[in-house]
Design a protein around this motif. Structure first.
Motif, PDB file in Angstrom:
ATOM      1  N   ASP A   1       0.804  -1.230   0.000  1.00 28.68           N
ATOM      2  CA  ASP A   1       0.000   0.000   0.000  1.00 28.68           C
ATOM      3  C   ASP A   1       0.835   1.279   0.000  1.00 28.68           C
ATOM      4  O   ASP A   1       0.307   2.347  -0.256  1.00 28.68           O
ATOM      5  CB  ASP A   1      -0.917   0.029   1.229  1.00 28.68           C
ATOM      6  CG  ASP A   1      -0.130   0.252   2.515  1.00 28.68           C
ATOM      7  OD1 ASP A   1       0.790  -0.548   2.806  1.00 28.68           O
ATOM      8  OD2 ASP A   1      -0.410   1.242   3.205  1.00 28.68           O
TER       9      ASP A   1
ATOM     10  N   GLU B   1       4.715   3.680  -0.543  1.00 28.32           N
ATOM     11  CA  GLU B   1       5.761   3.950  -1.522  1.00 28.32           C
ATOM     12  C   GLU B   1       6.878   2.908  -1.466  1.00 28.32           C
ATOM     13  O   GLU B   1       7.458   2.557  -2.495  1.00 28.32           O
ATOM     14  CB  GLU B   1       6.352   5.343  -1.284  1.00 28.32           C
ATOM     15  CG  GLU B   1       5.349   6.492  -1.426  1.00 28.32           C
ATOM     16  CD  GLU B   1       4.752   6.602  -2.820  1.00 28.32           C
ATOM     17  OE1 GLU B   1       5.501   6.461  -3.800  1.00 28.32           O
ATOM     18  OE2 GLU B   1       3.525   6.840  -2.923  1.00 28.32           O
TER      19      GLU B   1
ATOM     20  N   ASN C   1      -6.548   1.262  -0.059  1.00 25.44           N
ATOM     21  CA  ASN C   1      -6.075   2.420   0.704  1.00 25.44           C
ATOM     22  C   ASN C   1      -4.674   2.856   0.279  1.00 25.44           C
ATOM     23  O   ASN C   1      -4.054   3.714   0.914  1.00 25.44           O
ATOM     24  CB  ASN C   1      -6.053   2.107   2.203  1.00 25.44           C
ATOM     25  CG  ASN C   1      -5.391   0.779   2.523  1.00 25.44           C
ATOM     26  OD1 ASN C   1      -6.036  -0.272   2.393  1.00 25.44           O
ATOM     27  ND2 ASN C   1      -4.131   0.797   2.922  1.00 25.44           N
TER      28      ASN C   1
ATOM     29  N   SER D   1      -1.503   4.506  -1.888  1.00 27.35           N
ATOM     30  CA  SER D   1      -1.269   5.817  -2.492  1.00 27.35           C
ATOM     31  C   SER D   1      -1.518   5.730  -4.001  1.00 27.35           C
ATOM     32  O   SER D   1      -1.438   4.646  -4.591  1.00 27.35           O
ATOM     33  CB  SER D   1       0.165   6.275  -2.226  1.00 27.35           C
ATOM     34  OG  SER D   1       1.076   5.434  -2.908  1.00 27.35           O
ATOM     35  N   PRO D   2      -1.795   6.852  -4.652  1.00 33.01           N
ATOM     36  CA  PRO D   2      -2.050   6.837  -6.101  1.00 33.01           C
ATOM     37  C   PRO D   2      -0.908   6.226  -6.903  1.00 33.01           C
ATOM     38  O   PRO D   2      -1.149   5.484  -7.869  1.00 33.01           O
ATOM     39  CB  PRO D   2      -2.229   8.320  -6.436  1.00 33.01           C
ATOM     40  CG  PRO D   2      -2.758   8.920  -5.173  1.00 33.01           C
ATOM     41  CD  PRO D   2      -2.048   8.189  -4.070  1.00 33.01           C
ATOM     42  N   ASP D   3       0.341   6.501  -6.537  1.00 37.03           N
ATOM     43  CA  ASP D   3       1.482   5.949  -7.265  1.00 37.03           C
ATOM     44  C   ASP D   3       1.527   4.432  -7.158  1.00 37.03           C
ATOM     45  O   ASP D   3       1.884   3.739  -8.121  1.00 37.03           O
ATOM     46  CB  ASP D   3       2.789   6.538  -6.730  1.00 37.03           C
ATOM     47  CG  ASP D   3       2.993   7.983  -7.141  1.00 37.03           C
ATOM     48  OD1 ASP D   3       2.246   8.457  -8.025  1.00 37.03           O
ATOM     49  OD2 ASP D   3       3.897   8.635  -6.587  1.00 37.03           O
TER      50      ASP D   3
ATOM     51  N   LYS E   1      -1.092   2.431  -6.606  1.00 33.30           N
ATOM     52  CA  LYS E   1      -2.201   1.896  -7.407  1.00 33.30           C
ATOM     53  C   LYS E   1      -1.859   1.907  -8.899  1.00 33.30           C
ATOM     54  O   LYS E   1      -2.178   0.963  -9.629  1.00 33.30           O
ATOM     55  CB  LYS E   1      -3.474   2.710  -7.153  1.00 33.30           C
ATOM     56  CG  LYS E   1      -4.100   2.478  -5.792  1.00 33.30           C
ATOM     57  CD  LYS E   1      -5.377   3.305  -5.633  1.00 33.30           C
ATOM     58  CE  LYS E   1      -6.040   3.050  -4.286  1.00 33.30           C
ATOM     59  NZ  LYS E   1      -7.253   3.875  -4.088  1.00 33.30           N
ATOM     60  N   ALA E   2      -1.189   2.970  -9.342  1.00 32.18           N
ATOM     61  CA  ALA E   2      -0.838   3.089 -10.759  1.00 32.18           C
ATOM     62  C   ALA E   2       0.157   2.000 -11.174  1.00 32.18           C
ATOM     63  O   ALA E   2       0.182   1.587 -12.344  1.00 32.18           O
ATOM     64  CB  ALA E   2      -0.253   4.464 -11.034  1.00 32.18           C
TER      65      ALA E   2
ATOM     66  N   VAL F   1      -6.053  -3.897  -8.193  1.00 40.02           N
ATOM     67  CA  VAL F   1      -6.340  -3.103  -7.000  1.00 40.02           C
ATOM     68  C   VAL F   1      -7.483  -3.762  -6.258  1.00 40.02           C
ATOM     69  O   VAL F   1      -8.553  -4.003  -6.822  1.00 40.02           O
ATOM     70  CB  VAL F   1      -6.704  -1.643  -7.343  1.00 40.02           C
ATOM     71  CG1 VAL F   1      -7.026  -0.866  -6.068  1.00 40.02           C
ATOM     72  CG2 VAL F   1      -5.556  -0.969  -8.090  1.00 40.02           C
TER      73      VAL F   1
ATOM     74  N   THR G   1      -9.812  -2.164   0.645  1.00 40.05           N
ATOM     75  CA  THR G   1      -8.952  -1.560   1.654  1.00 40.05           C
ATOM     76  C   THR G   1      -8.590  -2.572   2.728  1.00 40.05           C
ATOM     77  O   THR G   1      -9.213  -3.631   2.861  1.00 40.05           O
ATOM     78  CB  THR G   1      -9.645  -0.365   2.317  1.00 40.05           C
ATOM     79  OG1 THR G   1     -10.792  -0.843   3.041  1.00 40.05           O
ATOM     80  CG2 THR G   1     -10.092   0.665   1.289  1.00 40.05           C
TER      81      THR G   1
END
Length: 269
Positions: free
Chosen positions: A219, A221, A238, A240-242, A244-245, A250, A253
């Motif tokens: 979840d 970095e 839950n 971070s956007p990075d 998930k990308a 995905v 939570t």
């Protein structure tokens, strides 16, 4: 029976979660322990392994700070301390501690700034100068004193308030190759750049030889380097956007048993 696969699981924010503010109010013996998995997640891990697969913990935590309810699950091994300590079964594959130059620098910065820290080792963690919050006393008042409380006198990484952590990294530039990773509550961890989840997972995969399809669950970095080494990176809802990308899948939570959901939807349990 289908292919035997191997999965790596982050702990905090993935297998379980504890509110960081509430955790700071706990007694020391509880505060330093990892969260526990929900019954659904614990059952999913057991079913995953019972099906013939291998599961590994992949965490920044010390192996002795993993909650007994988490550690009792049928994991084949663990990559701990952000990759500084790696173990499969009873075999230690990696054990790389901080050199004296880093620990001396941390000691100097704490003395100058009045900040506190937490040293983390394969033998557990210990607060210095009241810990990162400065409130966890009594505790050793220097890194050198804290090291005397750790069997073997070695530490693998250190957590400090972010301004102090940045100062340590700045002073060590060109001396020791260290990295900084921001955490919660305004803190950051400092460790050797060579110690990362990517390297830890690579060591385990090389040791296993045939790991089958590999999965990584995370979840944060620091899980991006885990994702680099697996076939199927799975991000929590839950995340971070990075993160998930960078994921192939995905899931839900941590609060909604996302690990169990992913294992089921991916046909692994």
């Amino acid at each position: 029976m289908g292919e035997r696969v191997t999965a790596f699981f982050d702990i905090d924010g993935t297998l379980g979660w504890t509110d960081p503010v509430a955790r700071e109010q706990m007694a020391d013996e509880e505060r330093k322990l990892s969260p526990v998995p929900s019954p659904a997640v614990a059952d999913a891990i057991r079913r995953f392994v019972k099906a013939g697969n291998r599961a590994f913990i992949c965490t920044g935590r010390s192996p002795l700070d993993i909650h007994p309810k988490m550690a009792s699950l049928p994991f084949s091994g663990m990559a701990c301390l952000a990759g500084a300590y790696v173990k499969v079964g009873d075999t230690v594959l990696r054990d790389v501690a901080l050199p004296p130059e880093v620990l001396s620098c941390v000691d100097e910065v704490l003395a100058e700034t009045g900040a506190g820290a937490m040293l983390e080792s394969a033998c557990g963690s210990i607060d210095v100068c009241g810990g990162t919050a400065g409130t966890h006393r009594p505790s050793p008042e220097s890194v050198s004193e804290a090291l005397e409380c750790i069997p073997g006198g070695r530490a693998h990484k250190v957590v400090l308030p972010t301004p102090a952590a940045r100062l340590v990294v700045e002073r060590l530039a060109g001396v020791v190759d260290v990295s900084i990773m921001e955490l919660e509550l305004g803190n950051s961890e400092v460790g050797l750049r060579e110690n990362c989840k990517s390297g830890a997972v690579r060591v385990i995969l090389d040791y296993l030889g045939d790991a089958g399809t590999t999965y990584g669950f995370g979840d944060s970095e620091n899980d991006l380097s885990l994702f680099e080494q697996v076939d199927v990176p799975v991000a929590m809802g839950n995340a971070s956007p990075d993160v998930k990308a960078a994921a192939a899948f995905v899931t839900g939570t941590v609060g909604n048993d996302g690990v169990a959901t992913a294992l089921s939807k991916l046909g692994l349990i």
